[in-house]
Design an enzyme around this catalytic site. Sequence first.
Site, PDB file in Angstrom:
ATOM      1  N   ASP A  68       0.806  -1.229   0.000  1.00 27.25           N
ATOM      2  CA  ASP A  68       0.000   0.000   0.000  1.00 27.25           C
ATOM      3  C   ASP A  68       0.841   1.282   0.000  1.00 27.25           C
ATOM      4  O   ASP A  68       0.345   2.345  -0.358  1.00 27.25           O
ATOM      5  CB  ASP A  68      -0.930   0.032   1.222  1.00 27.25           C
ATOM      6  CG  ASP A  68      -1.863  -1.162   1.262  1.00 27.25           C
ATOM      7  OD1 ASP A  68      -2.118  -1.744   0.193  1.00 27.25           O
ATOM      8  OD2 ASP A  68      -2.325  -1.520   2.360  1.00 27.25           O
ATOM      9  N   ARG A  82     -16.522  -0.691 -18.510  1.00 29.10           N
ATOM     10  CA  ARG A  82     -16.182  -2.072 -18.170  1.00 29.10           C
ATOM     11  C   ARG A  82     -15.190  -2.071 -17.012  1.00 29.10           C
ATOM     12  O   ARG A  82     -14.258  -1.260 -16.997  1.00 29.10           O
ATOM     13  CB  ARG A  82     -15.620  -2.787 -19.378  1.00 29.10           C
ATOM     14  CG  ARG A  82     -16.713  -3.181 -20.348  1.00 29.10           C
ATOM     15  CD  ARG A  82     -16.161  -3.712 -21.641  1.00 29.10           C
ATOM     16  NE  ARG A  82     -17.203  -4.358 -22.415  1.00 29.10           N
ATOM     17  CZ  ARG A  82     -18.163  -3.721 -23.078  1.00 29.10           C
ATOM     18  NH1 ARG A  82     -18.233  -2.405 -23.041  1.00 29.10           N
ATOM     19  NH2 ARG A  82     -19.073  -4.392 -23.761  1.00 29.10           N
ATOM     20  N   ALA A 124      -3.345   6.900 -17.683  1.00 29.50           N
ATOM     21  CA  ALA A 124      -4.807   6.848 -17.531  1.00 29.50           C
ATOM     22  C   ALA A 124      -5.427   8.215 -17.801  1.00 29.50           C
ATOM     23  O   ALA A 124      -4.762   9.253 -17.699  1.00 29.50           O
ATOM     24  CB  ALA A 124      -5.161   6.385 -16.124  1.00 29.50           C
TER      25      ALA A 124
HETATM   26  O1  F6P Z   1      -2.465  -4.046   3.166  1.00 29.90           O
HETATM   27  C1  F6P Z   1      -2.309  -4.812   2.010  1.00 29.90           C
HETATM   28  C2  F6P Z   1      -3.659  -5.145   1.425  1.00 29.90           C
HETATM   29  O2  F6P Z   1      -3.454  -5.927   0.273  1.00 29.90           O
HETATM   30  C3  F6P Z   1      -4.550  -3.942   1.096  1.00 29.90           C
HETATM   31  O3  F6P Z   1      -4.205  -3.325  -0.115  1.00 29.90           O
HETATM   32  C4  F6P Z   1      -5.906  -4.574   1.084  1.00 29.90           C
HETATM   33  O4  F6P Z   1      -6.921  -3.624   1.355  1.00 29.90           O
HETATM   34  C5  F6P Z   1      -5.809  -5.591   2.188  1.00 29.90           C
HETATM   35  O5  F6P Z   1      -4.428  -5.892   2.341  1.00 29.90           O
HETATM   36  C6  F6P Z   1      -6.568  -6.850   1.934  1.00 29.90           C
HETATM   37  O6  F6P Z   1      -6.465  -7.638   3.070  1.00 29.90           O
HETATM   38  P1  F6P Z   1      -6.801  -9.184   3.111  1.00 29.90           P
HETATM   39  O7  F6P Z   1      -5.766  -9.893   2.296  1.00 29.90           O
HETATM   40  O8  F6P Z   1      -6.740  -9.528   4.547  1.00 29.90           O
HETATM   41  O9  F6P Z   1      -8.154  -9.333   2.488  1.00 29.90           O
END
Ligand code: F6P
Length: 323
Positions: free
Chosen positions: A127, A247, A186
């Site tokens: 993130d 889409r 984008a």
């Molecule tokens: O923090 C990393 C992350 O991949 C975020 O981007 C995402 O919101 C979250 O973890 C998803 O968490 P989990 O794998 O527990 O669903």
Amino acid sequence: MKRIAVLTSGGDAPGMNAAIRAVVRTGIHKGWAVFGVQQGFAGLLAAKFVPLGARDVGGIMQRGGTMLGSARCKEFKTEEGRAEAVRNLRTQQIDGLVCIGGNGTQTGSNALALRGFPVVGVASTIDNDLFGSDITIGVDTALNIALEAIDRLKVTASSHQRAFLVEVMGRNCGYLALMAALAGGAEAVVVPERETDPAALAKELEDAYRREKPHALIVVAEGAKYNADELMKYFKENRARLGFDLRVTTLGHVQRGGTPTAFDRVLATRLGAAATDCLAQGKFGVLVGLHRDGIKTIPLAEVVAKHKILDPHLFELERILAM
Ligand code: F6P
């Protein structure tokens, strides 16, 4: 320091294995015994310690995920859980702990540090929302995976003159979305940090067609108020008036499972090595991260109290380049 342990916690990030390898091998080089804790803080509560030698971490650097496993652990958020974790570390006669992970992990590291346990955090999350490191382990790989998808979608979008939306991960942070939008060319980007008016967004796509663009691509961060689901709803409701479909592709966990890029492997290697240097120097309760002037440490208390800000100039640049 004689015995150290290393764990990975929270969402896995490509490069975590390279960080584990660096901790294990630099620890051994310093003359220490190194243990891996399986499944993050959950493993700490269950006393899942495994001895790790140099050969145990061979051939893992090129693999995504984490060889130690990871978890999101509710019990560790309680006072009793944290006390139990410290008890288990002491019972195993562990002198120092390296915690590899993002915000949740470093909140846990800070809790252990506040209980007087020698801990060092390593900045790792796709993130890139962790204060204390300009870039964290896993971001580069996740971004490249998102870009590959965007490039492919643009090809088909151009063939059909269609509008596409790609949702990327990032929790409450728009870093991945903004960078993917910039690098993927984008037409628009939607992030939690900025308000979005779906009507204005639809107009931007219409304008792109009017300027004879062969495609229209929006990159959306999953944490935005108008995420893929909400925007899809809006575009469906207004289909007749707008005159075009949108889409949607949601990349989700695909971004997390990639083969770590060279950048992530080197970053993870440097941060893992820096973490054992900190333990050797008696520098505890800190996060090791990458800054423009090199690898630096920041107190964990500061890491958990502060937020990383996205560069506002990059939003303006994205707007200009979408002309
Ligand atoms: O923090 C990393 C992350 O991949 C975020 O981007 C995402 O919101 C979250 O973890 C998803 O968490 P989990 O794998 O527990 O669903």
